[in-house]
Scaffold this motif. Structure first.
Motif, PDB file in Angstrom:
ATOM      1  N   ASP A 203       0.846  -1.194   0.000  1.00 58.99           N
ATOM      2  CA  ASP A 203       0.000   0.000   0.000  1.00 58.99           C
ATOM      3  C   ASP A 203       0.882   1.245   0.000  1.00 58.99           C
ATOM      4  OD1 ASP A 203      -2.706   1.150   0.241  1.00 58.99           O
ATOM      5  OD2 ASP A 203      -1.989   1.888   2.168  1.00 58.99           O
TER       6      ASP A 203
ATOM      7  N   PHE B 109       2.744   1.508  -3.452  1.00 63.20           N
ATOM      8  CA  PHE B 109       1.923   1.848  -4.610  1.00 63.20           C
ATOM      9  C   PHE B 109       1.232   3.201  -4.471  1.00 63.20           C
ATOM     10  CE2 PHE B 109       2.561  -2.607  -5.600  1.00 63.20           C
ATOM     11  CZ  PHE B 109       2.818  -2.518  -6.966  1.00 63.20           C
ATOM     12  N   ARG B 110       0.937   3.602  -3.231  1.00 63.35           N
ATOM     13  CA  ARG B 110       0.430   4.960  -3.059  1.00 63.35           C
ATOM     14  C   ARG B 110       1.495   5.957  -3.510  1.00 63.35           C
ATOM     15  NH1 ARG B 110      -3.872   6.181   1.120  1.00 63.35           N
ATOM     16  NH2 ARG B 110      -4.938   4.202   1.273  1.00 63.35           N
TER      17      ARG B 110
ATOM     18  N   GLY C 258       1.448   5.981  -7.198  1.00 66.02           N
ATOM     19  CA  GLY C 258       0.246   6.660  -7.692  1.00 66.02           C
ATOM     20  C   GLY C 258       0.346   8.174  -7.538  1.00 66.02           C
ATOM     21  N   ILE C 259       0.884   8.623  -6.410  1.00 61.76           N
ATOM     22  CA  ILE C 259       0.990  10.069  -6.181  1.00 61.76           C
ATOM     23  C   ILE C 259       2.062  10.660  -7.094  1.00 61.76           C
ATOM     24  CG2 ILE C 259       1.605  11.849  -4.485  1.00 61.76           C
ATOM     25  CD1 ILE C 259       0.267  10.021  -2.358  1.00 61.76           C
TER      26      ILE C 259
ATOM     27  N   HIS D 180       0.658  11.157 -10.473  1.00 58.79           N
ATOM     28  CA  HIS D 180      -0.522  11.997 -10.676  1.00 58.79           C
ATOM     29  C   HIS D 180      -0.505  13.367 -10.016  1.00 58.79           C
ATOM     30  CE1 HIS D 180      -2.135   7.993 -11.795  1.00 58.79           C
ATOM     31  NE2 HIS D 180      -2.841   8.698 -12.645  1.00 58.79           N
TER      32      HIS D 180
ATOM     33  N   TYR E 177      -7.198  10.269  -7.663  1.00 61.78           N
ATOM     34  CA  TYR E 177      -7.219   9.319  -8.782  1.00 61.78           C
ATOM     35  C   TYR E 177      -6.050   8.339  -8.654  1.00 61.78           C
ATOM     36  CZ  TYR E 177      -7.625   7.881 -13.714  1.00 61.78           C
ATOM     37  OH  TYR E 177      -7.773   7.177 -14.873  1.00 61.78           O
ATOM     38  N   GLY E 178      -4.852   8.884  -8.404  1.00 57.38           N
ATOM     39  CA  GLY E 178      -3.653   8.050  -8.282  1.00 57.38           C
ATOM     40  C   GLY E 178      -3.770   7.066  -7.131  1.00 57.38           C
ATOM     41  N   ILE E 179      -4.322   7.520  -6.018  1.00 61.72           N
ATOM     42  CA  ILE E 179      -4.428   6.627  -4.858  1.00 61.72           C
ATOM     43  C   ILE E 179      -5.487   5.555  -5.110  1.00 61.72           C
ATOM     44  CG2 ILE E 179      -5.061   6.508  -2.404  1.00 61.72           C
ATOM     45  CD1 ILE E 179      -3.755   9.301  -2.104  1.00 61.72           C
TER      46      ILE E 179
ATOM     47  N   LYS F  24      -6.310   4.315  -7.869  1.00 57.66           N
ATOM     48  CA  LYS F  24      -5.774   3.376  -8.856  1.00 57.66           C
ATOM     49  C   LYS F  24      -4.689   2.456  -8.293  1.00 57.66           C
ATOM     50  CE  LYS F  24      -4.636   4.743 -13.187  1.00 57.66           C
ATOM     51  NZ  LYS F  24      -4.252   5.742 -14.222  1.00 57.66           N
ATOM     52  N   HIS F  25      -4.056   2.881  -7.206  1.00 55.99           N
ATOM     53  CA  HIS F  25      -2.872   2.139  -6.760  1.00 55.99           C
ATOM     54  C   HIS F  25      -2.893   1.611  -5.337  1.00 55.99           C
ATOM     55  CE1 HIS F  25      -1.194   4.261 -10.307  1.00 55.99           C
ATOM     56  NE2 HIS F  25      -0.493   3.163 -10.426  1.00 55.99           N
ATOM     57  N   ALA F  26      -3.733   2.177  -4.460  1.00 54.79           N
ATOM     58  CA  ALA F  26      -3.665   1.776  -3.045  1.00 54.79           C
ATOM     59  C   ALA F  26      -3.971   0.292  -2.879  1.00 54.79           C
ATOM     60  CB  ALA F  26      -4.629   2.613  -2.213  1.00 54.79           C
TER      61      ALA F  26
END
Lengths: 354, 354
Positions: free
Chosen positions: A271, A274-275, A278-279, A282, B277-279, B281-283
């Motif tokens: 978590d 990947f957070r 993702g951040i 984006h 959006y990023g979180i 998609k990835h969390a």
């Protein structure tokens, strides 16, 4: 081969390739020795004429067979020929010291191999010969330094005392004049709250722990520089071997911590990783501190092979690219903090989209 | 057309399509009326036999021309025929009330058009006729309710007083027995700190503000239900028109807030939207609260057209899908909070990758 102009225009440095051993934890290895010329005052006492004499003497000493055996053409540049931004970039790339930023008159730097080997001239000492390699390669870095040092010594007369060894401007460097350091990425020890204990023990072994940008800087992105404190009473090899052995010990503790985390809290770690990913992909606003924190999380994920398709190299380069100086270079203008934070997010997004 | 079995197996409801007017702010419109049968005690006083009599009477009343003119076949199900999970899903889809969860004996529900129109039987009143539409369609919802009500009244004898109007179990519903509500998404007013003022003013206009799941629930995801408080002394049309007019006023305030935010702090808003959006998609771990917060940010981005390629519909469906009951349904087993949070993140990730 990059010229100095290329070096300040490009975030890349050879050590960033992460092709050295243990690169998942040991980001880089660095060795430097301090040398001074006999009969010339230490740099802080030098007038312009004498300072130029030092620069010139070193320049001439490059024209020696043993020095020429070092791969690549050395390039020398006087720091006053560079813009303030370019000087800052050399600091960010660990090629000159922060002290040389505003105090650049009569100082120069020589570089080989995209800055893998460099010599600062008229910093605290007349010469600071440095080698920067990827991963855990302290012995290799020392061997290169030794070769440069010996080559230069054929021409230059280094201040040396039979009793003390090499004489240096600051007494803490007297003796071997060597400072060896590794940059370690230790998120596992941090997350398992073992960092204080491990680094505390390191201090008791005659080693110093610092942040990414040396003395007095905070540890950002879970990156720690560990270096020897003692330069006297031990041979260069003993100093290097001691640091290697401690590094290996910390490495195995870090590895154990990562394995335990991944085994017991796999989703928690994924978590986090990947957070971060993702951040980074984006966000529209990113401070340098947050970016470094996210790089650390992502780097951990790469080490655990939880994330693939991203290279350590990219993260290493980004550490330079997202610093204010390099961004000013790319943007071609000065920016406010807000502008920098949005520009930084854009830069990072572009890298991760590619 | 979905059967009740389909309704509890599918997170979708018709109102989620967001094809109604003003769907970027007004998520849904709902109207319900309370009706009771003359000569039969209110539900909380009913024995099993009488309760079944009510269910039966309503069932028979469906066989009427005017009722049959309503598009779609009505389906009736007794709540004790459903599993606890399925009952919870009906609550999550706003088709039965939370009170009916553990108090489901001798109660039933009738649905038309995937639950767009429904009748709860033996909840607080004998009949609660509800219509749920997408966007701002209160008048349309009322017209449908009126048609169902009139159709049923041809067969059923509703308790009515010339002086008071329709008689209801709770005095707050006496009169028209109508409760009209809109679900509004108000992140702009929240971010500009105008929410307290706007909702405070709403309260003074005879309207009530509640969270997503009705009375006593917290406002999650910046979603607010606004409904009429008064059922007596005003016609249904006046009540509806008043709510429409207040909704339009709040809408234009929300729109102004969004425009101002986007104009003055474009990157700040985009950062918020794209991080969400990023979180999403990835969390790997997402609590229900965090997910709702992220949905709100993303919904704002869709409204501003900062993000494209995602539909409001997906977010509306996810609001049901990520609730514990629906996840138990998908997973086919009970889960701990930790398991739910990882399962939820997986569900969401899958939707956004698709």
């Amino acid at each position: 081969m990059m010229s100095i102009k290329d070096i300040v225009n490009n975030a890349h440095s050879r050590w960033m390739d992460s092709d050295g051993p243990e690169s998942d934890i040991v980001v880089s290895s660095r060795v430097r020795v301090a040398r001074n010329l006999t009969g010339i005052p230490f740099p802080h006492m030098l007038d312009t004429e004498k300072a130029k004499e030092v620069i010139n003497a070193v320049r001439l000493a490059l024209d020696n067979e043993q020095v020429k055996n070092i791969a690549g053409e050395p390039e020398l540049i006087n720091l006053d020929e560079l813009s303030p931004v370019d000087r800052q970039i050399l600091v960010d790339k660990h090629l000159i010291s922060p002290d040389m930023l505003n105090n650049f008159q009569n100082k120069a730097v020589i570089m080989w191999q995209d800055g893998t080997i460099s010599i600062m001239i008229n910093e605290e000492d007349h010469l600071r010969i440095q080698c920067f390699l990827s991963g855990l390669q302290l012995t290799e870095a020392w061997e290169i330094i030794d070769q440069v040092d010996n080559g230069l010594e054929q021409t230059l007369d280094f201040a040396f005392s039979e009793k003390l060894g090499y004489l240096t401007s600051c007494p803490t460097n007297v003796g071997t004049g060597i400072r060896a350091s590794v940059m370690l990425h230790l998120p596992g020890l941090k997350l398992t709250k073992q960092l204080g204990g491990v680094l505390g023990a390191t201090g008791k072994l005659g080693l110093t722990v610092r942040g990414l940008y040396g003395e007095g800087t905070e540890a950002v992105g879970d990156l720690f520089q560990i270096s020897n404190q003692i330069t006297l009473g031990q041979s260069e090899e003993e100093i290097i071997d001691n640091l290697i052995s401690v590094s290996r010990q910390i490495m195995s503790q870090e590895q154990a911590a990562r394995r335990a985390l991944y085994k017991n809290r796999r989703e928690v770690i994924e978590d986090r990783v990947f957070r971060a990913y993702g951040i980074l992909k984006h966000a529209r606003i990113l401070s340098s501190e947050e970016a470094m924190r996210l790089f650390s999380d992502l780097r951990l994920g790469l080490g655990l092979k939880a994330v693939t398709g991203i290279r350590f190299k990219l993260l290493n380069e980004l550490m330079v690219k997202i610093r204010p100086a390099f961004m000013v270079k790319i943007a071609g203008k000065e920016m406010s903090t807000y502008e920098r934070d949005t520009f930084r997010a854009g830069l990072i997004r572009k890298e991760f989209e590619a």
